[in-house]
Scaffold this active site. Sequence first.
Site, PDB file in Angstrom:
ATOM      1  N   CYS A 101       5.410  12.870  -5.700  1.00 14.51           N
ATOM      2  CA  CYS A 101       3.427  12.818  -6.036  1.00 14.51           C
ATOM      3  C   CYS A 101       2.550  11.776  -7.039  1.00 14.51           C
ATOM      4  O   CYS A 101       3.332  11.196  -7.766  1.00 14.51           O
ATOM      5  CB  CYS A 101       3.432  13.911  -6.054  1.00 14.51           C
ATOM      6  SG  CYS A 101       1.388  14.493  -6.266  1.00 14.51           S
ATOM      7  N   GLU A 144      -0.730  18.277   1.350  1.00 10.82           N
ATOM      8  CA  GLU A 144      -1.389  17.769   1.026  1.00 10.82           C
ATOM      9  C   GLU A 144      -2.081  19.308   1.217  1.00 10.82           C
ATOM     10  O   GLU A 144      -3.125  19.218  -0.024  1.00 10.82           O
ATOM     11  CB  GLU A 144      -2.016  16.327   1.727  1.00 10.82           C
ATOM     12  CG  GLU A 144      -0.943  15.632   1.888  1.00 10.82           C
ATOM     13  CD  GLU A 144      -1.123  14.808   0.375  1.00 10.82           C
ATOM     14  OE1 GLU A 144      -1.683  15.302  -0.829  1.00 10.82           O
ATOM     15  OE2 GLU A 144      -0.050  14.011   0.573  1.00 10.82           O
TER      16      GLU A 144
END
Length: 177
Positions: A101, A144
């Site tokens: 991430c 996401e």
Amino acid sequence: MGDILPIVQLGNHILRQKAARVENIQDEKIQKIIDDLIATVVKANGVGIAAPQVAQSYRVMIVASRPNPRYPDAPEMQPTAMINPKIITHSTAVVKGWEGCLSIPGIRGLVPRYEAVEVEYTDRNGKLQKQLLNGFIARIFQHEYDHLDGIVFLDRLESNRDIVTEQEYQKLIVNNI
């Protein structure tokens, strides 16, 4: 082309908030956020990014899979803006795969995700889209999408033993050492 924005890091409160629904997709601010997200994810060698990661609490995300140093085997696709996305249905099959991430640099985790998801979202032109996503693209979408609800991939791990540093990931997984 959009501006490259700073990416907020784990610990910033916005990453733990539920993002606001976008009411006016044609608003100049929303269109600029989309352009900025695309520029930012490309520059950062990401395969996806959500508006909360650039300190914008809106339900906007970009799925932008392409091979890059962080994901050398990623499939190629055009960056796609997804506004107010939803998961309509998902496979029963769950697959564990490595994720990183941009908001949690230096760490990778082995995260269980649905192998396939049917999704609905509004594109940047205001058109409702429906797609069936599989494999790595489905994983990006779910990662996401979680950001829009204040969830990070570490929250999805089954065990702390499923965490590695980026350096070890590159050695063990990418270079098969």
